[in-house]
Write a protein that holds these residues in place. Sequence first.
Motif, PDB file in Angstrom:
ATOM      1  N   ASP A 136      64.347  40.088 -38.895  1.00  0.00           N
ATOM      2  CA  ASP A 136      64.448  39.759 -37.475  1.00  0.00           C
ATOM      3  C   ASP A 136      63.419  38.702 -37.097  1.00  0.00           C
ATOM      4  O   ASP A 136      62.210  38.922 -37.228  1.00  0.00           O
ATOM      5  N   TRP A 190      65.931  37.218 -23.768  1.00  0.00           N
ATOM      6  CA  TRP A 190      65.656  37.912 -22.497  1.00  0.00           C
ATOM      7  C   TRP A 190      66.756  37.549 -21.491  1.00  0.00           C
ATOM      8  O   TRP A 190      67.263  36.433 -21.520  1.00  0.00           O
ATOM      9  N   SER A 243      69.258  40.971 -26.005  1.00  0.00           N
ATOM     10  CA  SER A 243      68.011  41.699 -26.156  1.00  0.00           C
ATOM     11  C   SER A 243      67.379  41.878 -24.783  1.00  0.00           C
ATOM     12  O   SER A 243      67.494  40.993 -23.932  1.00  0.00           O
ATOM     13  N   GLN A 303      69.080  44.646 -28.417  1.00  0.00           N
ATOM     14  CA  GLN A 303      67.781  44.943 -29.042  1.00  0.00           C
ATOM     15  C   GLN A 303      66.759  45.172 -27.921  1.00  0.00           C
ATOM     16  O   GLN A 303      66.487  44.260 -27.146  1.00  0.00           O
ATOM     17  N   PRO A 357      59.216  49.648 -32.793  1.00  0.00           N
ATOM     18  CA  PRO A 357      59.524  51.055 -33.084  1.00  0.00           C
ATOM     19  C   PRO A 357      58.269  51.869 -33.394  1.00  0.00           C
ATOM     20  O   PRO A 357      58.292  53.096 -33.317  1.00  0.00           O
ATOM     21  N   LEU A 358      57.174  51.150 -33.713  1.00  0.00           N
ATOM     22  CA  LEU A 358      55.908  51.842 -34.005  1.00  0.00           C
ATOM     23  C   LEU A 358      54.949  51.719 -32.817  1.00  0.00           C
ATOM     24  O   LEU A 358      53.745  51.879 -32.971  1.00  0.00           O
ATOM     25  N   ALA A 370      54.020  56.660 -38.853  1.00  0.00           N
ATOM     26  CA  ALA A 370      54.972  55.538 -38.810  1.00  0.00           C
ATOM     27  C   ALA A 370      56.320  55.982 -39.399  1.00  0.00           C
ATOM     28  O   ALA A 370      57.385  55.692 -38.832  1.00  0.00           O
ATOM     29  N   VAL A 403      55.682  46.274 -24.832  1.00  0.00           N
ATOM     30  CA  VAL A 403      56.032  44.895 -24.477  1.00  0.00           C
ATOM     31  C   VAL A 403      56.446  44.927 -22.991  1.00  0.00           C
ATOM     32  O   VAL A 403      56.374  45.973 -22.358  1.00  0.00           O
TER      33      VAL A 403
HETATM   34  N1  LIG Z   1      63.489  41.235 -28.688  1.00  0.00           N
HETATM   35  C1  LIG Z   1      62.247  41.294 -28.256  1.00  0.00           C
HETATM   36  O1  LIG Z   1      61.925  40.942 -27.107  1.00  0.00           O
HETATM   37  C2  LIG Z   1      61.195  41.839 -29.177  1.00  0.00           C
HETATM   38  C3  LIG Z   1      59.944  42.208 -28.664  1.00  0.00           C
HETATM   39  C4  LIG Z   1      59.008  42.746 -29.538  1.00  0.00           C
HETATM   40  C5  LIG Z   1      59.319  42.884 -30.886  1.00  0.00           C
HETATM   41  N2  LIG Z   1      60.522  42.474 -31.380  1.00  0.00           N
HETATM   42  C6  LIG Z   1      60.873  42.590 -32.822  1.00  0.00           C
HETATM   43  O2  LIG Z   1      60.564  43.899 -33.271  1.00  0.00           O
HETATM   44  C7  LIG Z   1      59.641  43.826 -34.350  1.00  0.00           C
HETATM   45  C8  LIG Z   1      58.731  45.045 -34.384  1.00  0.00           C
HETATM   46  O3  LIG Z   1      58.015  45.218 -33.192  1.00  0.00           O
HETATM   47  P1  LIG Z   1      56.467  44.824 -33.033  1.00  0.00           P
HETATM   48  O4  LIG Z   1      56.141  43.757 -33.991  1.00  0.00           O
HETATM   49  O5  LIG Z   1      56.237  44.566 -31.579  1.00  0.00           O
HETATM   50  O6  LIG Z   1      55.652  46.131 -33.368  1.00  0.00           O
HETATM   51  P2  LIG Z   1      55.786  47.456 -34.295  1.00  0.00           P
HETATM   52  O7  LIG Z   1      56.678  47.214 -35.452  1.00  0.00           O
HETATM   53  O8  LIG Z   1      56.064  48.592 -33.371  1.00  0.00           O
HETATM   54  O9  LIG Z   1      54.275  47.620 -34.761  1.00  0.00           O
HETATM   55  C9  LIG Z   1      53.637  46.701 -35.564  1.00  0.00           C
HETATM   56  C10 LIG Z   1      52.211  47.183 -35.775  1.00  0.00           C
HETATM   57  O10 LIG Z   1      52.244  48.420 -36.482  1.00  0.00           O
HETATM   58  C11 LIG Z   1      51.403  48.339 -37.628  1.00  0.00           C
HETATM   59  N3  LIG Z   1      52.045  49.090 -38.722  1.00  0.00           N
HETATM   60  C12 LIG Z   1      53.209  48.801 -39.335  1.00  0.00           C
HETATM   61  N4  LIG Z   1      53.499  49.737 -40.264  1.00  0.00           N
HETATM   62  C13 LIG Z   1      52.489  50.623 -40.252  1.00  0.00           C
HETATM   63  C14 LIG Z   1      52.224  51.794 -40.982  1.00  0.00           C
HETATM   64  N5  LIG Z   1      53.072  52.233 -41.914  1.00  0.00           N
HETATM   65  N6  LIG Z   1      51.086  52.475 -40.712  1.00  0.00           N
HETATM   66  C15 LIG Z   1      50.229  52.028 -39.774  1.00  0.00           C
HETATM   67  N7  LIG Z   1      50.424  50.938 -39.029  1.00  0.00           N
HETATM   68  C16 LIG Z   1      51.558  50.236 -39.264  1.00  0.00           C
HETATM   69  C17 LIG Z   1      51.295  46.871 -37.945  1.00  0.00           C
HETATM   70  O11 LIG Z   1      50.062  46.580 -38.570  1.00  0.00           O
HETATM   71  P3  LIG Z   1      50.001  46.065 -40.113  1.00  0.00           P
HETATM   72  O12 LIG Z   1      50.561  44.670 -40.092  1.00  0.00           O
HETATM   73  O13 LIG Z   1      48.566  46.144 -40.418  1.00  0.00           O
HETATM   74  O14 LIG Z   1      50.826  47.011 -40.922  1.00  0.00           O
HETATM   75  C18 LIG Z   1      51.368  46.231 -36.563  1.00  0.00           C
HETATM   76  O15 LIG Z   1      50.091  46.184 -35.970  1.00  0.00           O
HETATM   77  C19 LIG Z   1      58.908  42.508 -34.075  1.00  0.00           C
HETATM   78  O16 LIG Z   1      58.153  42.073 -35.172  1.00  0.00           O
HETATM   79  C20 LIG Z   1      60.063  41.630 -33.689  1.00  0.00           C
HETATM   80  O17 LIG Z   1      60.790  41.223 -34.837  1.00  0.00           O
HETATM   81  C21 LIG Z   1      61.480  41.976 -30.526  1.00  0.00           C
END
Ligand SMILES: NC(=O)c1ccc[n+]([C@@H]2O[C@H](COP(=O)([O-])OP(=O)(O)OC[C@H]3O[C@@H](n4cnc5c(N)ncnc54)[C@H](OP(=O)(O)O)[C@@H]3O)[C@@H](O)[C@H]2O)c1
Length: 272
Positions: free
Chosen positions: A48, A112, A139, A161, A189-190, A213, A266
Motif C-alpha cells: 500500500d 480523502w 479512502s 480504506q 491497524p496497530l 501487534a 490519524v
Molecule cells: N488512507 C489513509 O489515509 C491512510 C492513513 C494512514 C495510514 N495508511 C496506510 O496504512 C498503513 C499502516 O498504518 P500506519 O503506518 O499509520 O501505522 P500502523 O501500521 O498502525 O503502525 C505503525 C507503527 O507500529 C510499529 N510496529 C509495527 N509492527 C510492530 C510490531 N510487531 N511490534 C511493535 N511495533 C510495531 C511501527 O514501528 P517499527 O517500524 O519500528 O516496526 C510503526 O511505528 C500506512 O503505512 C499506510 O500504508 C493510510
Amino acid sequence: MNLNINSTYKLNNGVEIPVLGFGTWTLKGDGAINAIQWALEEGYRLIDTASMYNNENEVGTAIANSNISREELFITTKVWDSEQGYEKTLNAFEQSLNKLKLEYLDLYLIHWPRDKFLDTWKAMEKLYEEEKIKAIGVSNFTIEHLNSLLSHSNIIPAVNQVEFHPFLYQKELLGFCRKNKIILEAYSPLTKGKKLSNKTIRQVSEKYEKTPAQLLLRWLIEHKIIGIPRSNNKEHITDNASIFDFSIENEDIERLNNLNENLRAVNDPIFK
Ligand SMILES: NC(=O)c1ccc[n+]([C@@H]2O[C@H](COP(=O)([O-])OP(=O)(O)OC[C@H]3O[C@@H](n4cnc5c(N)ncnc54)[C@H](OP(=O)(O)O)[C@@H]3O)[C@@H](O)[C@H]2O)c1
C-alpha cells in the motif's frame, strides 16, 4: 477460518485481494526499499502506497528487484488532494504508474473525500474501463460520502480504506460497507503504536502467547477486514505476518470490540 498469507478475499468485481498487506507511509529511500523487500520475502503480496507518501519510486524499485511475477502482486496507490478533479486525476495516475514502473495498477483509491471527489471518480471509472486498473476504491469515506458517491456513479467502489482497530471500532461503517459489497481495509491497524501496551491488549495477547501487534492484526482477520501494518523493522515484519496459526475466541473478540473509544491515530475525515 483456515487462512494464510496467500489467502485472498474477492472484491465486488471478482478481483482477488490479499487478506493482509504491507503499509509504507513514512518509509523513504533505501530504508523503504529494504522494508518492502523483507515484506515480499516474508510473503506479503499487497503493498500500500500513495502519491502523497513520496515513495512510489522506492516501491517500484523494490518490486522490480524482486523475482515475484506481476500477477502475484497487489499494488495500491492513491490520488492525493491536490491531484483531484477529472484531468488532474488522469495525469496523476500516469505519474504514479511511471514511478511504480508498472503497466497496470491493482487498486487506485481516492485518498480523502474532497470537494471534487465525484469528478475524480469519473476519471477513475474511465481508467478502470480502459483496464489500466483492476479495481477502484476510496479512502476515509464516511457513510455520507459513500451514499453521495453511490448515487452519482456507475461503479461501486471495491474498497474503503479507513482507520480501523479496536479503539476505533467503526461498526456502523463496516455494516454499511458489507451491505453495499465494499471491502473494508484497515489503516493504522496497530494504532501507530499508541495502544500496543494497553492493559487488555497485553493480557489477551499473553493468553494466546502472541504479541499485542499480532493480536490486533488477528482481530481484523476475525472480522474479515484487511489490515495493512507498516514497519521498517525486519522482526516486526515477520511477526505481523505470523497471525495465521491461532484464532481469537469469541469472548475475547468481544472484549476487544468493547475497547472502542473513537480514538483516531490519524485525522477524522469529517474535520480534515
Ligand atoms: N488512507 C489513509 O489515509 C491512510 C492513513 C494512514 C495510514 N495508511 C496506510 O496504512 C498503513 C499502516 O498504518 P500506519 O503506518 O499509520 O501505522 P500502523 O501500521 O498502525 O503502525 C505503525 C507503527 O507500529 C510499529 N510496529 C509495527 N509492527 C510492530 C510490531 N510487531 N511490534 C511493535 N511495533 C510495531 C511501527 O514501528 P517499527 O517500524 O519500528 O516496526 C510503526 O511505528 C500506512 O503505512 C499506510 O500504508 C493510510
